[in-house]
Design a protein around this motif. Structure first.
Motif, short mmCIF file in Angstrom:
data_model
loop_
_atom_site.label_atom_id
_atom_site.label_comp_id
_atom_site.label_asym_id
_atom_site.label_seq_id
_atom_site.Cartn_x
_atom_site.Cartn_y
_atom_site.Cartn_z
N ASP A 77 16.04 -51.89 -58.41
CA ASP A 77 17.32 -52.59 -58.53
C ASP A 77 17.66 -53.38 -57.27
N ASP A 78 18.35 -54.48 -57.51
CA ASP A 78 19.02 -55.26 -56.47
C ASP A 78 18.08 -55.81 -55.40
N LEU A 79 16.97 -56.38 -55.86
CA LEU A 79 16.08 -57.11 -54.95
C LEU A 79 16.67 -58.50 -54.73
N ASP A 80 16.95 -58.85 -53.52
CA ASP A 80 17.44 -60.20 -53.21
C ASP A 80 16.24 -61.05 -52.83
N PHE A 81 16.07 -62.16 -53.57
CA PHE A 81 14.89 -63.01 -53.37
C PHE A 81 15.28 -64.45 -53.65
N ASP A 82 14.80 -65.37 -52.83
CA ASP A 82 15.08 -66.79 -53.01
C ASP A 82 14.06 -67.41 -53.95
N VAL A 83 14.55 -68.14 -54.97
CA VAL A 83 13.69 -68.75 -55.98
C VAL A 83 14.15 -70.18 -56.21
N LEU A 84 13.20 -71.09 -56.38
CA LEU A 84 13.54 -72.46 -56.75
C LEU A 84 13.97 -72.47 -58.21
N THR A 85 15.25 -72.65 -58.46
CA THR A 85 15.76 -72.65 -59.82
C THR A 85 17.03 -73.47 -59.89
N GLY A 86 17.33 -73.98 -61.07
CA GLY A 86 18.57 -74.72 -61.26
C GLY A 86 18.36 -76.01 -62.03
N PRO A 134 15.67 -73.35 -52.50
CA PRO A 134 15.65 -72.05 -53.20
C PRO A 134 17.07 -71.48 -53.27
N GLN A 135 17.34 -70.78 -54.37
CA GLN A 135 18.63 -70.13 -54.56
C GLN A 135 18.47 -68.63 -54.44
N PRO A 136 19.45 -67.95 -53.84
CA PRO A 136 19.36 -66.50 -53.76
C PRO A 136 19.66 -65.86 -55.12
N LEU A 137 18.73 -65.02 -55.56
CA LEU A 137 18.90 -64.28 -56.81
C LEU A 137 18.86 -62.79 -56.49
N ARG A 138 19.60 -62.01 -57.25
CA ARG A 138 19.50 -60.55 -57.17
C ARG A 138 18.82 -60.10 -58.46
N ILE A 139 17.67 -59.48 -58.32
CA ILE A 139 16.82 -59.16 -59.46
C ILE A 139 16.66 -57.64 -59.59
N SER A 140 16.83 -57.15 -60.81
CA SER A 140 16.57 -55.74 -61.13
C SER A 140 15.58 -55.70 -62.29
N VAL A 141 14.63 -54.76 -62.22
CA VAL A 141 13.59 -54.65 -63.24
C VAL A 141 13.51 -53.20 -63.71
N ARG A 142 13.44 -53.02 -65.03
CA ARG A 142 13.24 -51.71 -65.63
C ARG A 142 12.03 -51.80 -66.56
N GLN A 178 7.03 -73.25 -57.24
CA GLN A 178 7.31 -73.52 -58.66
C GLN A 178 8.81 -73.58 -58.88
N HIS A 179 9.30 -74.66 -59.47
CA HIS A 179 10.70 -74.77 -59.81
C HIS A 179 10.91 -74.27 -61.24
N PHE A 180 11.79 -73.32 -61.40
CA PHE A 180 12.17 -72.80 -62.72
C PHE A 180 13.52 -73.42 -63.08
N THR A 181 13.55 -74.25 -64.11
CA THR A 181 14.80 -74.88 -64.50
C THR A 181 15.85 -73.82 -64.82
N VAL A 185 14.79 -57.27 -67.42
CA VAL A 185 15.04 -57.93 -66.14
C VAL A 185 16.47 -58.43 -66.13
N LYS A 186 17.18 -58.10 -65.06
CA LYS A 186 18.54 -58.62 -64.85
C LYS A 186 18.49 -59.53 -63.62
N ILE A 187 19.05 -60.73 -63.76
CA ILE A 187 19.08 -61.68 -62.65
C ILE A 187 20.52 -62.14 -62.45
N VAL A 188 21.00 -62.02 -61.23
CA VAL A 188 22.33 -62.48 -60.85
C VAL A 188 22.16 -63.64 -59.89
N LYS A 189 22.85 -64.75 -60.17
CA LYS A 189 22.81 -65.91 -59.28
C LYS A 189 23.89 -65.71 -58.22
N LEU A 190 23.46 -65.31 -57.04
CA LEU A 190 24.40 -64.95 -55.99
C LEU A 190 25.25 -66.13 -55.52
N ALA A 191 24.72 -67.33 -55.57
CA ALA A 191 25.45 -68.50 -55.08
C ALA A 191 26.64 -68.86 -55.98
#
Length: 127
Positions: free
Chosen positions: A14-23, A32-40, A76-79, A104-110
């Motif tokens: 839970d709650d991995l903060d990682f920057d990803v090219l997305t938007g 890159p945008q900061p995302l908070r990612i959780s995986v089960r 890689q840019h993810f739209t 997978v849960k992704i929160v857009k921190l920005a």
């Protein structure tokens, strides 16, 4: 999520903060945008876990962390963040046949203005 009626094991990161090219907006597409990612990951469970049970009877938690961070293609840019979640899910499903479901849960921190969590949750069963 509906759980099967048989026994199961869920691994969680839970709650991995990682920057990803997305938007989709021009101000989002070049940085890159900061995302908070959780995986089960829901796994088929061994008949029993005793003190000497080897890791092969479960799954390494670090595989989930890897799928949500270093396994994402650099540059890689993810739209959509849905595509980020899809990549993570496919990576986890390919890692191990014991994995029956990935969420997978992704929160857009920005996007947070007052501490709210804005994002998605995606799940997929192994077919």
């Amino acid at each position: 999520m509906d759980f099967p009626k048989d026994d199961y094991l869920t691994l969680e990161v839970d709650d991995l903060d990682f920057d990803v090219l997305t938007g989709i907006y021009s101000e989002e597409t070049h940085l890159p945008q900061p995302l908070r990612i959780s995986v089960r990951a829901l796994l088929s469970m061994a008949d029993r876990y005793d003190p000497a049970t080897p890791l092969s009877a479960s799954k390494n938690y670090m595989d989930l962390k890897h799928a949500a961070t270093t396994a994402l293609p650099k540059g890689q840019h993810f739209t959509l963040i849905e595509a980020v979640a899809e990549h993570i899910i496919e990576t986890v499903l390919m890692q191990d046949a014991k994995v029956r479901h990935v969420q997978v849960k992704i929160v857009k921190l920005a996007l947070s203005e007052r501490g709210e969590s804005i994002g998605i949750t995606m799940g997929r069963w192994r077919k």
